[in-house]
Scaffold this motif. Structure first.
Motif: not given
Ligand code: SF4
Length: 68
Positions: A5-11, A13-19, A45-57
């Protein structure tokens, strides 16, 4: 090892909430302006859940997790 998996950032759109960085600081970092960046877009590997949680938040939907 990568999780396939990879992280895709829409920079603009980011407002710097830091969540994302609060939930998963191993992946999501904030630059001097508080805008998100990643050292490596590949999710370890092993970070999938937290990566998703961070993205979803993200209130701006600035983060997506996609197949690498
Ligand atoms: S939660 Fe979203 S808006 Fe906030 S720093 Fe992370 S990517 Fe940017």
């Amino acid at each position: 090892m990568s999780s396939g998996l990879r992280v895709v950032i829409d920079k603009p759109a980011c407002c710097g909430y830091g969540i994302c960085a609060e939930i998963c600081p191993e992946i999501y970092k904030l630059d001097e302006n508080g805008i998100v960046y990643v050292d490596d877009p590949l999710v370890p590997e092993g970070m999938e859940e937290r990566a998703r949680e961070g993205a979803d938040a993200c209130p701006q939907s600035a983060l997506a997790i996609k197949a690498a």
